[in-house]
Design a protein around this motif. Structure first.
Motif, short mmCIF file in Angstrom:
data_model
loop_
_atom_site.label_atom_id
_atom_site.label_comp_id
_atom_site.label_asym_id
_atom_site.label_seq_id
_atom_site.Cartn_x
_atom_site.Cartn_y
_atom_site.Cartn_z
N GLY A 1 0.81 -1.22 0.00
CA GLY A 1 0.00 0.00 0.00
C GLY A 1 0.84 1.26 0.00
N ALA A 2 1.96 1.23 0.74
CA ALA A 2 2.85 2.38 0.79
C ALA A 2 3.52 2.60 -0.57
CB ALA A 2 3.91 2.19 1.87
N ARG A 3 3.82 1.52 -1.27
CA ARG A 3 4.41 1.65 -2.61
C ARG A 3 3.45 2.35 -3.56
NH1 ARG A 3 7.98 -3.79 -4.07
NH2 ARG A 3 9.00 -3.99 -2.05
N ARG A 4 2.17 1.93 -3.51
CA ARG A 4 1.19 2.57 -4.39
C ARG A 4 1.02 4.04 -4.02
NH1 ARG A 4 -1.21 -2.55 -3.58
NH2 ARG A 4 -2.51 -1.79 -1.86
N GLY A 5 0.98 4.32 -2.72
CA GLY A 5 0.86 5.71 -2.28
C GLY A 5 2.05 6.55 -2.69
N LEU A 6 3.24 5.95 -2.64
CA LEU A 6 4.45 6.68 -3.01
C LEU A 6 4.46 7.00 -4.51
CD1 LEU A 6 7.13 7.88 -2.09
CD2 LEU A 6 8.20 5.65 -2.52
N VAL A 7 4.03 6.05 -5.33
CA VAL A 7 3.95 6.31 -6.78
C VAL A 7 3.05 7.51 -7.04
CG1 VAL A 7 3.19 5.42 -9.01
CG2 VAL A 7 4.43 3.92 -7.43
N ARG A 8 1.88 7.53 -6.41
CA ARG A 8 0.94 8.63 -6.62
C ARG A 8 1.51 9.95 -6.11
NH1 ARG A 8 -2.69 4.44 -4.40
NH2 ARG A 8 -3.72 3.40 -6.16
N ALA A 9 2.13 9.91 -4.93
CA ALA A 9 2.69 11.15 -4.36
C ALA A 9 3.83 11.69 -5.21
CB ALA A 9 3.19 10.88 -2.93
N ILE A 10 4.67 10.81 -5.72
CA ILE A 10 5.80 11.25 -6.55
C ILE A 10 5.31 11.86 -7.85
CG2 ILE A 10 7.66 10.34 -8.02
CD1 ILE A 10 8.56 8.67 -5.59
N PHE A 11 4.30 11.28 -8.47
CA PHE A 11 3.83 11.86 -9.73
C PHE A 11 3.05 13.15 -9.52
CE2 PHE A 11 5.37 8.11 -11.76
CZ PHE A 11 5.74 8.59 -13.02
N ALA A 12 2.41 13.31 -8.37
CA ALA A 12 1.81 14.62 -8.06
C ALA A 12 2.91 15.67 -7.94
CB ALA A 12 1.01 14.53 -6.76
N PHE A 13 4.03 15.30 -7.31
CA PHE A 13 5.17 16.21 -7.17
C PHE A 13 5.76 16.53 -8.54
CE2 PHE A 13 9.79 16.66 -6.90
CZ PHE A 13 9.92 17.70 -5.99
N ILE A 14 5.97 15.51 -9.37
CA ILE A 14 6.58 15.71 -10.69
C ILE A 14 5.72 16.64 -11.54
CG2 ILE A 14 7.07 14.55 -12.88
CD1 ILE A 14 8.07 12.15 -11.23
N GLU A 15 4.44 16.36 -11.61
CA GLU A 15 3.57 17.18 -12.47
C GLU A 15 3.42 18.58 -11.91
OE1 GLU A 15 -0.02 15.13 -13.47
OE2 GLU A 15 1.06 13.39 -14.27
N GLY A 16 3.41 18.72 -10.58
CA GLY A 16 3.35 20.05 -9.97
C GLY A 16 4.60 20.86 -10.28
N CYS A 17 5.77 20.25 -10.12
CA CYS A 17 7.03 20.95 -10.39
C CYS A 17 7.12 21.41 -11.84
CB CYS A 17 8.22 20.04 -10.07
SG CYS A 17 8.58 19.87 -8.32
N MET A 18 6.75 20.54 -12.75
CA MET A 18 6.84 20.91 -14.15
C MET A 18 5.82 21.99 -14.53
SD MET A 18 9.44 19.33 -15.44
CE MET A 18 10.14 19.78 -13.83
N TYR A 19 4.66 21.96 -13.90
CA TYR A 19 3.68 23.03 -14.13
C TYR A 19 4.24 24.38 -13.65
CZ TYR A 19 -0.38 26.01 -13.43
OH TYR A 19 -1.25 27.08 -13.45
#
Length: 216
Positions: free
Chosen positions: A54-72
């Motif tokens: 569950g933590a792995r799935r949560g980390l994937v989602r959190a990391i991609f929220a960070f990536i897309e936010g940074c690039m925006y």
């Protein structure tokens, strides 16, 4: 992180970009905290394979929220600070807009549909065009390749076709972390390069000499 107060769309309030950045980064470290490097006073990220499913799935989602936010944020910074150095087509793409002609022959804009990797490539290429020779990062190498593979993992988790779609393997979670580290480095490099370019502009156009110290 540089505060982006002049976002091209005017939606970000002063201080808001930094607050969002810190929140998204904290979401990652809450799931995947730093640890002290053995034999050293420094800290770093451990091998992520200790994380539960569950933590792995949560980390994937959190990391991609960070990536897309940074690039925006970086696209908004490019438009607000260096937009005049880019073509109109480039500015439209950074705004995620494209032109279409209606059945009545009218020209209008609509939201551009493209993938996350294409937007990241666009952001890096546009930055190099606006602030040439300062970035020193390309969309290539091990970190970017890990990002490209990780996009497929994120997509699979967001649109599962079965229970197996929700399993994040050891290899995949390492790829996702490496993608995060690559984007974190890219974000820092862009912020540093943009700040240095602004300082250069102040020095050459206004005779102002300012010094800003960056910390890794």
């Amino acid at each position: 992180m540089m505060d982006i107060q002049n976002a091209a769309d005017g939606k970000l309030k002063p201080g808001e970009a930094s607050a969002i950045f810190l929140t998204l980064h904290a979401d990652i470290t809450d799931l995947y905290p730093y640890v002290q490097v053995p034999g050293s006073k420094t800290v770093g990220y451990p091998n992520p394979t200790y994380l539960a499913p569950g933590a792995r799935r949560g980390l994937v989602r959190a990391i991609f929220a960070f990536i897309e936010g940074c690039m925006y944020f970086q696209r908004q910074m490019l438009l607000g600070s260096w937009g005049e150095r880019l073509s109109e087509a480039n500015r439209m793409a950074l705004s995620e807009l494209q032109i279409e002609v209606t059945g009545q022959g009218e020209v209008q804009t609509r939201v551009m549909r493209t993938g996350a990797l294409n937007l990241i490539r666009l952001t890096v290429r546009s930055f190099e065009g606006a602030v040439p020779g300062r970035l020193g990062i390309r969309c290539e190498g091990a970190g970017f390749e890990a990002l490209a593979r990780s996009v497929k993992v994120r997509d699979r988790l967001m649109h599962p076709k079965g229970i197996a779609s929700l399993v994040v393997s050891d290899v995949e979670i390492n790829d996702v972390v490496n993608a995060f580290l690559w984007v974190e480095g890219l974000q820092g490099a862009m912020t540093r390069a943009s700040t240095e370019e602004m300082l250069k502009q102040l020095r050459e156009e206004h005779g102002l000499e300012l010094h800003i110290e960056f910390r890794n």
